[in-house]
Design an enzyme around this catalytic site. Structure first.
Site, PDB file in Angstrom:
ATOM      1  N   GLY A   1      -9.557   5.132  13.331  1.00 35.35           N
ATOM      2  CA  GLY A   1      -9.846   6.431  12.691  1.00 35.35           C
ATOM      3  C   GLY A   1      -8.834   7.480  13.110  1.00 35.35           C
TER       4      GLY A   1
ATOM      5  N   VAL B   1     -10.682  14.123  13.936  1.00 39.31           N
ATOM      6  CA  VAL B   1     -10.597  14.008  15.398  1.00 39.31           C
ATOM      7  C   VAL B   1      -9.328  13.253  15.797  1.00 39.31           C
ATOM      8  CG1 VAL B   1     -11.783  13.232  17.487  1.00 39.31           C
ATOM      9  CG2 VAL B   1     -13.132  14.052  15.541  1.00 39.31           C
ATOM     10  N   GLY B   2      -9.022  12.174  15.071  1.00 38.35           N
ATOM     11  CA  GLY B   2      -7.845  11.360  15.396  1.00 38.35           C
ATOM     12  C   GLY B   2      -6.559  12.163  15.310  1.00 38.35           C
TER      13      GLY B   2
ATOM     14  N   TYR C   1     -26.881   6.800   9.386  1.00 38.91           N
ATOM     15  CA  TYR C   1     -25.783   7.129  10.317  1.00 38.91           C
ATOM     16  C   TYR C   1     -26.308   7.122  11.749  1.00 38.91           C
ATOM     17  CZ  TYR C   1     -22.121  10.267  12.280  1.00 38.91           C
ATOM     18  OH  TYR C   1     -21.116  10.842  13.020  1.00 38.91           O
TER      19      TYR C   1
ATOM     20  N   THR D   1     -20.825  17.702  19.220  1.00 38.23           N
ATOM     21  CA  THR D   1     -21.593  18.463  18.227  1.00 38.23           C
ATOM     22  C   THR D   1     -20.769  18.510  16.932  1.00 38.23           C
ATOM     23  OG1 THR D   1     -20.553  20.452  19.069  1.00 38.23           O
ATOM     24  CG2 THR D   1     -22.699  19.880  20.000  1.00 38.23           C
ATOM     25  N   ASN D   2     -21.108  19.412  15.996  1.00 39.80           N
ATOM     26  CA  ASN D   2     -20.346  19.514  14.731  1.00 39.80           C
ATOM     27  C   ASN D   2     -18.879  19.867  15.012  1.00 39.80           C
ATOM     28  OD1 ASN D   2     -23.173  19.810  13.988  1.00 39.80           O
ATOM     29  ND2 ASN D   2     -22.430  20.418  11.978  1.00 39.80           N
ATOM     30  N   VAL D   3     -17.979  19.026  14.529  1.00 45.65           N
ATOM     31  CA  VAL D   3     -16.545  19.220  14.773  1.00 45.65           C
ATOM     32  C   VAL D   3     -15.919  19.891  13.545  1.00 45.65           C
ATOM     33  CG1 VAL D   3     -14.426  18.057  15.511  1.00 45.65           C
ATOM     34  CG2 VAL D   3     -16.632  16.969  15.935  1.00 45.65           C
TER      35      VAL D   3
ATOM     36  N   ARG E   1     -26.398  25.663  14.791  1.00 44.48           N
ATOM     37  CA  ARG E   1     -25.450  24.599  15.128  1.00 44.48           C
ATOM     38  C   ARG E   1     -24.552  25.042  16.283  1.00 44.48           C
ATOM     39  NH1 ARG E   1     -28.516  22.396  12.260  1.00 44.48           N
ATOM     40  NH2 ARG E   1     -28.159  21.154  10.381  1.00 44.48           N
TER      41      ARG E   1
HETATM   42  P1  NAP Z   1     -12.890  11.536   9.338  1.00 40.86           P
HETATM   43  O1  NAP Z   1     -11.998  12.725   9.358  1.00 40.86           O
HETATM   44  O2  NAP Z   1     -13.687  11.277   8.105  1.00 40.86           O
HETATM   45  O3  NAP Z   1     -11.997  10.261   9.667  1.00 40.86           O
HETATM   46  C1  NAP Z   1     -12.543   8.984   9.590  1.00 40.86           C
HETATM   47  C2  NAP Z   1     -11.503   8.007  10.040  1.00 40.86           C
HETATM   48  O4  NAP Z   1     -12.081   6.692   9.987  1.00 40.86           O
HETATM   49  C3  NAP Z   1     -10.262   7.982   9.143  1.00 40.86           C
HETATM   50  O5  NAP Z   1      -9.121   7.777   9.952  1.00 40.86           O
HETATM   51  C4  NAP Z   1     -10.531   6.770   8.254  1.00 40.86           C
HETATM   52  O6  NAP Z   1      -9.333   6.177   7.768  1.00 40.86           O
HETATM   53  C5  NAP Z   1     -11.216   5.842   9.231  1.00 40.86           C
HETATM   54  N1  NAP Z   1     -12.020   4.812   8.582  1.00 40.86           N
HETATM   55  C6  NAP Z   1     -13.081   4.993   7.750  1.00 40.86           C
HETATM   56  N2  NAP Z   1     -13.531   3.797   7.306  1.00 40.86           N
HETATM   57  C7  NAP Z   1     -12.755   2.839   7.893  1.00 40.86           C
HETATM   58  C8  NAP Z   1     -12.703   1.423   7.833  1.00 40.86           C
HETATM   59  N3  NAP Z   1     -13.565   0.718   7.082  1.00 40.86           N
HETATM   60  N4  NAP Z   1     -11.755   0.781   8.550  1.00 40.86           N
HETATM   61  C9  NAP Z   1     -10.871   1.478   9.300  1.00 40.86           C
HETATM   62  N5  NAP Z   1     -10.866   2.807   9.409  1.00 40.86           N
HETATM   63  C10 NAP Z   1     -11.791   3.492   8.711  1.00 40.86           C
HETATM   64  O7  NAP Z   1     -13.911  11.552  10.543  1.00 40.86           O
HETATM   65  P2  NAP Z   1     -13.922  12.473  11.850  1.00 40.86           P
HETATM   66  O8  NAP Z   1     -14.682  13.704  11.502  1.00 40.86           O
HETATM   67  O9  NAP Z   1     -12.570  12.546  12.439  1.00 40.86           O
HETATM   68  O10 NAP Z   1     -14.891  11.611  12.785  1.00 40.86           O
HETATM   69  C11 NAP Z   1     -14.378  10.827  13.854  1.00 40.86           C
HETATM   70  C12 NAP Z   1     -15.539  10.320  14.668  1.00 40.86           C
HETATM   71  O11 NAP Z   1     -16.271  11.429  15.185  1.00 40.86           O
HETATM   72  C13 NAP Z   1     -16.551   9.495  13.872  1.00 40.86           C
HETATM   73  O12 NAP Z   1     -16.972   8.398  14.641  1.00 40.86           O
HETATM   74  C14 NAP Z   1     -17.681  10.461  13.623  1.00 40.86           C
HETATM   75  O13 NAP Z   1     -18.901   9.784  13.452  1.00 40.86           O
HETATM   76  C15 NAP Z   1     -17.651  11.291  14.879  1.00 40.86           C
HETATM   77  N6  NAP Z   1     -18.232  12.630  14.775  1.00 40.86           N
HETATM   78  C16 NAP Z   1     -17.772  13.500  13.836  1.00 40.86           C
HETATM   79  C17 NAP Z   1     -18.334  14.776  13.748  1.00 40.86           C
HETATM   80  C18 NAP Z   1     -17.867  15.785  12.726  1.00 40.86           C
HETATM   81  O14 NAP Z   1     -18.464  16.861  12.661  1.00 40.86           O
HETATM   82  N7  NAP Z   1     -16.842  15.504  11.939  1.00 40.86           N
HETATM   83  C19 NAP Z   1     -19.356  15.141  14.634  1.00 40.86           C
HETATM   84  C20 NAP Z   1     -19.776  14.233  15.604  1.00 40.86           C
HETATM   85  C21 NAP Z   1     -19.207  12.976  15.660  1.00 40.86           C
HETATM   86  P3  NAP Z   1      -8.590   6.752   6.430  1.00 40.86           P
HETATM   87  O15 NAP Z   1      -7.901   8.017   6.829  1.00 40.86           O
HETATM   88  O16 NAP Z   1      -7.643   5.691   6.050  1.00 40.86           O
HETATM   89  O17 NAP Z   1      -9.696   6.963   5.426  1.00 40.86           O
HETATM   90  P1  GDP Z   2     -25.380  18.569   9.807  1.00 43.59           P
HETATM   91  O1  GDP Z   2     -24.977  19.532  10.870  1.00 43.59           O
HETATM   92  O2  GDP Z   2     -25.317  17.148  10.255  1.00 43.59           O
HETATM   93  O3  GDP Z   2     -26.706  18.920   9.206  1.00 43.59           O
HETATM   94  O4  GDP Z   2     -24.313  18.611   8.627  1.00 43.59           O
HETATM   95  P2  GDP Z   2     -23.448  19.742   7.931  1.00 43.59           P
HETATM   96  O5  GDP Z   2     -22.220  20.014   8.688  1.00 43.59           O
HETATM   97  O6  GDP Z   2     -23.286  19.254   6.522  1.00 43.59           O
HETATM   98  O7  GDP Z   2     -24.316  21.093   7.960  1.00 43.59           O
HETATM   99  C1  GDP Z   2     -25.447  21.210   7.162  1.00 43.59           C
HETATM  100  C2  GDP Z   2     -26.066  22.605   7.277  1.00 43.59           C
HETATM  101  O8  GDP Z   2     -25.193  23.579   6.697  1.00 43.59           O
HETATM  102  C3  GDP Z   2     -27.375  22.666   6.469  1.00 43.59           C
HETATM  103  O9  GDP Z   2     -28.214  23.632   7.043  1.00 43.59           O
HETATM  104  C4  GDP Z   2     -26.864  23.123   5.103  1.00 43.59           C
HETATM  105  O10 GDP Z   2     -27.905  23.705   4.330  1.00 43.59           O
HETATM  106  C5  GDP Z   2     -25.821  24.164   5.526  1.00 43.59           C
HETATM  107  N1  GDP Z   2     -24.774  24.438   4.518  1.00 43.59           N
HETATM  108  C6  GDP Z   2     -24.562  25.645   3.927  1.00 43.59           C
HETATM  109  N2  GDP Z   2     -23.556  25.573   3.050  1.00 43.59           N
HETATM  110  C7  GDP Z   2     -23.076  24.295   3.124  1.00 43.59           C
HETATM  111  C8  GDP Z   2     -21.992  23.621   2.469  1.00 43.59           C
HETATM  112  O11 GDP Z   2     -21.271  24.169   1.641  1.00 43.59           O
HETATM  113  N3  GDP Z   2     -21.797  22.315   2.823  1.00 43.59           N
HETATM  114  C9  GDP Z   2     -22.567  21.675   3.749  1.00 43.59           C
HETATM  115  N4  GDP Z   2     -22.292  20.396   4.059  1.00 43.59           N
HETATM  116  N5  GDP Z   2     -23.617  22.286   4.346  1.00 43.59           N
HETATM  117  C10 GDP Z   2     -23.854  23.572   4.048  1.00 43.59           C
END
Ligand code: NAP
Ligand code: GDP
Length: 319
Positions: free
Chosen positions: A13, A18-19, A141, A169-171, A213
């Site tokens: 990823g 994050v990556g 998930y 938390t939310n990134v 959040r």
């Molecule tokens: P992201 O931007 O959506 O990136 C996902 C990455 O996973 C991409 O590099 C994607 O490759 C790769 N991927 C998806 N499916 C795959 C597969 N089948 N085989 C190989 N690679 C695959 O996600 P992120 O937000 O950086 O999240 C990274 C980690 O943090 C995840 O484990 C996620 O659950 C965790 N996390 C995220 C958040 C958040 O708020 N974003 C919060 C808490 C935890 P491609 O670029 O080629 O599609």
């Molecule tokens: P969560 O933190 O895992 O629930 O995921 P999200 O990052 O999608 O945040 C969801 C929260 O943001 C909920 O309370 C939604 O109602 C609120 N929200 C408000 N506007 C938006 C929007 O445009 N997109 C998303 N994804 N959520 C929104």
């Protein structure tokens, strides 16, 4: 420097939010004894075990940062709970099994504070992961992510392997998924404000704006991830979060974006849309015990940098 000290770190990823932040931090650090390989899904489909093994045999990692996952905001989770469970379970089982088969010394995987029980006491801490069902909006998930903790305990108990996981938390940050339907709240709102400004239309915030959040900037998370890889020696996971006092409402987070993008138009709350989980307040006491002095980027500064990145990279951004 002897070869024994040389680490080859495979980042699954590696092209995501994050990556790409880890890539930037690593490039700034320029450490001599670590080589990083950043994978995308095009390099290897990790849902396929044979391809996963081929990939590990090719790069011969000593360490793995495992980020690859099907990731999405509340509304994508609501639509695709089954996909989130099946795809993420496959990826996680393949990565951890192949890492073990090929002798990887340590895998740091990624959980999330949204996988904790819905009915809980606050603040949430690392011991509570399996204490009850997750929120129904993202059960697929959540259960898939919880199984990483089960796998880590299993590999440790049965094989003495010291893998671990972080719980962010939310990134948010540059290279996020800015797709409005599929992405998380901050990138979704940044994209919506951009369009509302451009088209002179109102900004619609989904839900009531009242849920709370804790947000972490991707570069702060990247630095902490690298600390976990290098220094953190427990199998039990660690929450990577800003302090509890920095938790904020969705409305306040939206206001930071409105200010950063200088949006002057009307703001509407669409309460027909889900609020999701009301809060998931997490304790960073364990992190603070290890790193009392770690300084998080101020939220408004991180939001401004993310908004500026999106505007500058609008054509190529994931949206
Ligand atoms: P992201 O931007 O959506 O990136 C996902 C990455 O996973 C991409 O590099 C994607 O490759 C790769 N991927 C998806 N499916 C795959 C597969 N089948 N085989 C190989 N690679 C695959 O996600 P992120 O937000 O950086 O999240 C990274 C980690 O943090 C995840 O484990 C996620 O659950 C965790 N996390 C995220 C958040 C958040 O708020 N974003 C919060 C808490 C935890 P491609 O670029 O080629 O599609
Ligand atoms: P969560 O933190 O895992 O629930 O995921 P999200 O990052 O999608 O945040 C969801 C929260 O943001 C909920 O309370 C939604 O109602 C609120 N929200 C408000 N506007 C938006 C929007 O445009 N997109 C998303 N994804 N959520 C929104």
């Amino acid at each position: 420097m002897s070869n024994v000290d040389q680490k080859v770190v495979l980042v699954t990823g590696g092209t995501g939010l994050v990556g790409s932040a880890i890539r930037r931090v690593v490039n700034e650090e320029k450490k001599q004894n670590e080589t990083f390989v950043f994978l995308s899904s095009k390099d290897c489909d990790l849902t396929n075990k044979e391809k996963t093994l081929e990939c590990f045999n090719k790069h011969k990692p000593t360490h793995v940062i495992h980020l690859a996952a099907l990731v999405g905001g509340l509304f994508k989770n609501l639509r695709q709970n089954l996909d989130f469970f099946r795809i993420n379970s496959q990826i996680n089982d393949n990565v951890l099994a192949v890492a073990h088969e090929t002798g990887v010394k340590k895998v740091v995987s990624c959980l999330s504070t949204c996988i904790f029980p819905d009915k809980t006491t606050y603040p949430i801490d690392e011991t509570m992961i399996h204490n009850g069902p997750p929120h129904n909006s993202n059960f697929g998930y959540s259960y898939a992510k919880r199984m990483i903790d089960v796998l880590n305990k299993g590999y440790s108990d049965q094989h003495g392997v010291k893998n671990t996981a972080v719980i962010p938390t939310n990134v948010f940050g540059p290279n996020d998924n800015y797709n409005i339907e599929d992405g998380h709240v901050l990138p979704g709102l940044i994209h919506k404000v951009y369009l509302a400004k451009k088209n002179n239309t109102p900004l619609t915030i989904w839900g009531s704006g009242k849920p709370l959040r804790q947000f972490i900037y991707s570069y702060d998370l990247a630095k902490l991830f690298l600390w976990v890889l290098r220094e953190y020696d427990e199998v039990d996971p660690i929450i990577l979060s800003v302090d509890e006092k920095d938790e904020m409402s969705i409305k306040d987070a939206a206001e930071a974006i409105i200010e950063a993008m200088d949006f002057k138009g009307e703001v509407i709350f669409d309460t027909t849309k889900s609020d999701g989980q009301f809060k998931k307040t997490a304790s960073n006491a364990k992190l603070r015990k290890y790193l009392p002095g770690f300084e998080f980027t101020p939220f408004k500064q991180a939001v401004k940098e993310s908004c500026d990145w999106f505007v500058e990279n609008f054509e190529s951004a994931r949206k």
